[in-house]
Motif scaffolding. Sequence first.
Motif, mmCIF file in Angstrom:
data_model
loop_
_atom_site.group_PDB
_atom_site.id
_atom_site.type_symbol
_atom_site.label_atom_id
_atom_site.label_comp_id
_atom_site.label_asym_id
_atom_site.label_seq_id
_atom_site.Cartn_x
_atom_site.Cartn_y
_atom_site.Cartn_z
ATOM 1 N N GLU A 15 -4.153 -6.933 -8.150
ATOM 2 C CA GLU A 15 -3.631 -5.826 -7.340
ATOM 3 C C GLU A 15 -2.118 -5.752 -7.510
ATOM 4 O O GLU A 15 -1.405 -6.729 -7.292
ATOM 5 C CB GLU A 15 -3.979 -6.072 -5.869
ATOM 6 N N GLN A 34 -3.178 -13.705 -6.848
ATOM 7 C CA GLN A 34 -4.504 -13.578 -7.440
ATOM 8 C C GLN A 34 -4.626 -14.347 -8.755
ATOM 9 O O GLN A 34 -5.729 -14.523 -9.254
ATOM 10 C CB GLN A 34 -4.845 -12.104 -7.670
ATOM 11 N N SER A 46 0.805 -1.219 0.000
ATOM 12 C CA SER A 46 0.000 0.000 0.000
ATOM 13 C C SER A 46 0.840 1.273 0.000
ATOM 14 O O SER A 46 0.297 2.353 -0.124
ATOM 15 C CB SER A 46 -0.937 -0.004 1.216
#
Length: 149
Positions: free
Chosen positions: A121, A67, A3
């Motif tokens: 992501e 993912q 992040s």
Amino acid sequence: MTSSPTSPTVVAWLGYGGLIPFLALAGASWLDPAHSATWVPGLLAYGAVILSFVGALHWAFAMTHPQLQGVPSHPLYLWSVVPSLLGWAALMLVPKAGAILLIAGLLAHYRQDLRLARMIELPVWYLPLRLRLSVVACLCLAVVFFTAG
């Protein structure tokens, strides 16, 4: 994945450091046009190498991104080799055509990065860094239009 909007220090150093050959060869081509027959092929060759490198990033994402585990990633693997083929083809063309192909390849790959970011992501710093690096690389390759015969 991460992040932090700031790329890791080593990534920033390596990414921006990777622009040094682009800047040096484009600058040499611009400032020393009498020897552009030396500088321009080096610039195009480095562009082809970097285009191959960014293609390999998609191969790595396809292999390792959580993912994508269990999801068919054939399109990522297929795309990941296209930049290498474009770079190779660019080296067989006259300099201006080769530069166009490399610029188009870098821009197309950035577009593929944007598509990938809609699928998985990515670190928040990845796309902004890739954009900055791609813009500088494309501008340096554009110098070929002013220096190549």
